[in-house]
Design a protein around this motif. Structure first.
Motif, PDB file in Angstrom:
ATOM      1  N   ARG A  83       2.783 -76.790  46.060  1.00  0.00           N
ATOM      2  CA  ARG A  83       3.919 -76.680  45.144  1.00  0.00           C
ATOM      3  C   ARG A  83       4.818 -77.913  45.246  1.00  0.00           C
ATOM      4  O   ARG A  83       5.300 -78.435  44.244  1.00  0.00           O
ATOM      5  CB  ARG A  83       4.708 -75.416  45.492  1.00  0.00           C
ATOM      6  N   PHE A  84       5.021 -78.388  46.453  1.00  0.00           N
ATOM      7  CA  PHE A  84       5.846 -79.581  46.646  1.00  0.00           C
ATOM      8  C   PHE A  84       5.206 -80.786  45.973  1.00  0.00           C
ATOM      9  O   PHE A  84       5.895 -81.577  45.317  1.00  0.00           O
ATOM     10  CB  PHE A  84       6.028 -79.845  48.142  1.00  0.00           C
ATOM     11  N   ARG A  85       3.903 -80.928  46.103  1.00  0.00           N
ATOM     12  CA  ARG A  85       3.220 -82.063  45.479  1.00  0.00           C
ATOM     13  C   ARG A  85       3.365 -82.019  43.965  1.00  0.00           C
ATOM     14  O   ARG A  85       3.521 -83.055  43.314  1.00  0.00           O
ATOM     15  CB  ARG A  85       1.744 -82.052  45.869  1.00  0.00           C
ATOM     16  N   HIS A  86       3.313 -80.820  43.408  1.00  0.00           N
ATOM     17  CA  HIS A  86       3.479 -80.690  41.957  1.00  0.00           C
ATOM     18  C   HIS A  86       4.890 -81.090  41.530  1.00  0.00           C
ATOM     19  O   HIS A  86       5.078 -81.810  40.544  1.00  0.00           O
ATOM     20  CB  HIS A  86       3.189 -79.252  41.537  1.00  0.00           C
ATOM     21  N   GLN A  95      14.393 -72.825  35.033  1.00  0.00           N
ATOM     22  CA  GLN A  95      14.957 -72.173  33.860  1.00  0.00           C
ATOM     23  C   GLN A  95      14.095 -71.037  33.329  1.00  0.00           C
ATOM     24  O   GLN A  95      14.354 -70.530  32.255  1.00  0.00           O
ATOM     25  CB  GLN A  95      15.166 -73.217  32.761  1.00  0.00           C
ATOM     26  N   GLY A  96      13.088 -70.644  34.045  1.00  0.00           N
ATOM     27  CA  GLY A  96      12.250 -69.577  33.530  1.00  0.00           C
ATOM     28  C   GLY A  96      11.035 -69.352  34.398  1.00  0.00           C
ATOM     29  O   GLY A  96      11.031 -69.642  35.591  1.00  0.00           O
ATOM     30  N   TYR A  97       9.995 -68.832  33.784  1.00  0.00           N
ATOM     31  CA  TYR A  97       8.780 -68.453  34.484  1.00  0.00           C
ATOM     32  C   TYR A  97       7.617 -69.286  33.967  1.00  0.00           C
ATOM     33  O   TYR A  97       7.529 -69.567  32.771  1.00  0.00           O
ATOM     34  CB  TYR A  97       8.469 -66.972  34.248  1.00  0.00           C
ATOM     35  N   ARG A 135      15.369 -79.552  41.433  1.00  0.00           N
ATOM     36  CA  ARG A 135      14.442 -79.013  40.443  1.00  0.00           C
ATOM     37  C   ARG A 135      14.157 -77.543  40.698  1.00  0.00           C
ATOM     38  O   ARG A 135      14.063 -76.745  39.771  1.00  0.00           O
ATOM     39  CB  ARG A 135      13.140 -79.809  40.467  1.00  0.00           C
ATOM     40  N   LEU A 136      14.028 -77.212  41.965  1.00  0.00           N
ATOM     41  CA  LEU A 136      13.798 -75.811  42.290  1.00  0.00           C
ATOM     42  C   LEU A 136      14.998 -74.956  41.903  1.00  0.00           C
ATOM     43  O   LEU A 136      14.853 -73.856  41.365  1.00  0.00           O
ATOM     44  CB  LEU A 136      13.522 -75.668  43.793  1.00  0.00           C
TER      45      LEU A 136
END
Length: 635
Positions: free
Chosen positions: A466-469, A498-500, A493-494
């Protein structure tokens, strides 16, 4: 002798064919004055025709051949504006010139012809008249003959820029038709046949230039030198994206992914140490400007291995350094600026600058008993509004330091014990007995230490994947350690989610990802794009609620076929009133089915009940339905 025998041949011709024809055209055909033609037609002797004949028809009937260019009479002026009529030879000439020369040139040619025919020096065919007449005959001024325009060529390959660049390079020959560049068909097909297409699965090399933090054309130059595996040079038409002086290069998807992974991990790239011309230049410059051993920045750059001892060692280690580190190594050495110069730039006293140094908010080094501050540190200190280390804003609690700079409490206490982090204990109010550390020193320590991917992901509470993304869209150059500002950007960013994602929305609804995508395609909901990464799609909370409503709706009721009729359709089918047909249903004489709260009747059931009704109708004047009449006649 009869009266008709006394008429001349031309008179007989006019009587037979001259009904409502133009008098001046008849006169030109039979070679008689216009007045004579008009007197003859005034007698009413002309035979009535279905339609009037034009000049070409009259001429062919009288002379037995088609009229030539010189056989046509001079065009007449029409209307109050004094414009001349268009005749067939002129229209034919216009059609032959469209696409060959420009609209203005056509106007010039036709104007010259018109003046010769009429003898009027003021006669003119304007470009506007040319445009109107061209459209009336079904042509356009953009039509070209024997080739295609650059706009048509661009539509063919999907890129206007490539067509223009190819023409500018002289690789495509064109000729001008007015303002249009026309490419001959043979020339265009030959150019397309020379295009070389990349193998399937290859990606354009320029697409990874920005992720690799390369701003110039060096990447394509490396490919030309054979330093990038699987790189091939292609010139496919329709390619969107930049091209360079070294061509358009493509590499396999696997190679592209590997290059990005190597850059992200700070590993050596294939061209590092191979581009010796530039390396030797920077090596000589570095040796010439080599900083003294007291330069702490150089010590940090070269690390535990120390300063390179020869060119081979330098060429192996220098290319992988960050851009800022390379700049530092090759610029002239300067210990910095004196405290007096810092004070002058900041508008402070030397004592205030010294106080900031003593409190640890401004770094300084001593050279031969004189303190110096680097220009970078001085600029940053001034940008922070010259903190002196005495204000409350310069100090933060240990908990705040852990949260802001991602330290653990154990790490902070270790820095304090080692003397790397200055601390103080509050003595008044709510701060009494609370440990504080300098904010600036915490930032410097974190910047110096950096993070590994695992550390950064753990501090943010997310997985490494997730961090790499999330870090992909951050403008930073990967090295052994990830700087603090990068981790802070990822945290923002985390926090600004703003949504799913589609996967998260599917999990929240208990549906599959395919179902969510299907609803998006149907328009049941819409997706948005993250501001920090346009590739990231997400579903907002209101859109998720809409999806939930769709998900909770009962399955769609099966649609009835065309054989099921509504009340009005059934009444029309049976040729009875709505009340009569409804009464049949209420009495049970006609079965029905309710669909979405509305009664529907099967066509065959309606006809069966209608047959019994129309066999003995109550009103003999009533008209049975057509299908019943057909059945009766057939019987």
């Amino acid at each position: 002798m009869s009266k008709s025998a006394k008429l001349a041949d031309w008179e007989k011709f006019v009587i037979a064919n001259g009904w409502q024809a133009q008098a001046y055209e008849l006169a030109a055909v039979v070679g008689q004055p216009v007045d004579a033609i008009q007197r003859l037609r005034a007698t009413g002797a002309c035979s009535r025709l279905e339609k009037a004949k034009d000049f070409a028809e009259l001429f062919a009937l009288w002379h037995g051949r088609e009229p030539g260019e010189d056989d046509w009479p001079a065009p007449r002026k029409l209307g109050s504006h004094g414009t001349y009529e268009w005749q067939s030879p002129e229209v034919a000439l216009l059609a032959s010139l469209v696409g060959q020369i420009s609209q203005a040139a056509i106007a010039e040619v036709l104007t010259t012809r018109l003046r010769e025919k009429t003898g009027d020096p003021d006669a003119e065919r304007t470009p506007t008249a040319i445009q109107v007449r061209t459209n009336l005959i079904g042509l356009q001024t953009t039509d070209v003959v024997g080739g295609l325009t650059t706009a048509e060529a661009a539509r063919d390959i999907g890129s206007f820029a490539i067509v223009n660049q190819t023409i500018d390079k002289g690789e495509l020959k064109t000729h001008r038709v007015g303002r249009l560049h026309v490419i001959p068909y043979a020339e265009w097909e030959a150019w397309k046949a020379k295009r070389v297409f990349p193998p399937e699965g290859y990606v354009q090399l320029s697409t990874i230039r920005e992720p690799l933090s390369i701003k110039s054309d060096k990447l394509s130059e490396y490919a030309r030198m054979g330093l990038i595996p699987t790189a091939i040079r292609c010139n496919p038409y329709g390619t969107k994206g930049p091209s360079t002086q070294f061509g358009t290069w493509w590499i396999s998807k696997e190679t592209a992914d590997q290059l990005l992974a190597d850059r992200r991990a700070g590993r050596q790239m294939p061209w590092h140490g191979k581009y010796t011309d530039n390396l030797r230049t920077t090596y000589k410059l570095w040796e010439k400007r080599k900083h003294p051993e007291a330069c702490k920045t150089c010590v940090e750059i070269w690390g535990e291995q120390g300063v390179p001892q020869n060119f081979e060692e330098y060429s192996a280690r220098y290319p992988g350094l960050a851009h800022g580190a390379k700049r530092h190594l090759t610029r002239p050495w300067s210990p910095g600026i004196t405290l007096e110069e810092v004070a002058n730039q900041a508008g402070k006293t030397v004592q205030e600058v010294q106080q900031a140094i003593d409190n640890g908010v401004l770094a300084a080094t001593a050279e031969e008993g004189v303190q110096y501050v680097t220009r970078t540190d001085a600029t940053r200190w001034i940008a922070r509004k010259c903190p002196d280390g005495e204000s409350a804003r310069s100090w933060i609690t240990l908990d705040t330091a852990c949260d802001t700079y991602f330290f653990t409490m154990r790490e902070l206490r270790g820095f304090i014990d080692a003397g790397d982090l200055k601390t103080k204990i509050g003595v008044t109010g709510t701060a009494k007995g609370v440990n504080y550390v300098l904010r600036h020193q915490c930032g410097q320590l974190r910047e110096k230490i950096g993070f590994t991917e695992e550390q950064a992901a753990r501090r943010l509470g997310i997985t490494v994947e997730r961090f790499r993304h999330l870090v992909e869209g951050v403008d930073w150059r990967a090295a052994e350690k990830i700087p603090l500002v990068t981790v802070q950007a990822v945290r923002k960013r985390l926090e600004s989610r703003q949504g799913y994602t589609i996967e998260e929305a599917a999990a929240a609804l208990g549906r599959t990802e395919g179902w969510v995508k299907e609803q998006i395609e149907k328009g049941a909901t819409r997706v948005s794009r993250a501001k920090w990464d346009r590739r990231r799609l997400y579903i907002t909370e209101p859109m998720l609620l809409r999806l939930r409503e769709v998900s909770e709706q009962p399955p769609e009721v099966e649609k009835l076929g065309a054989e099921w009729l509504s009340l009005s359709e059934a009444a029309l089918e049976a040729a009875v009133s709505l009340a009569t047909l409804n009464a049949w249903g209420v009495k049970g004489e006609l079965p029905y089915k309710e669909h979405k709260g509305v009664r529907h009747y099967h066509r065959e059931a309606v006809r069966a009940r209608a047959r019994s009704y129309w066999e003995n109708p109550r009103l003999h004047r009533a008209i049975p339905p057509a299908w019943f009449q057909a059945e009766t006649c057939a019987a």
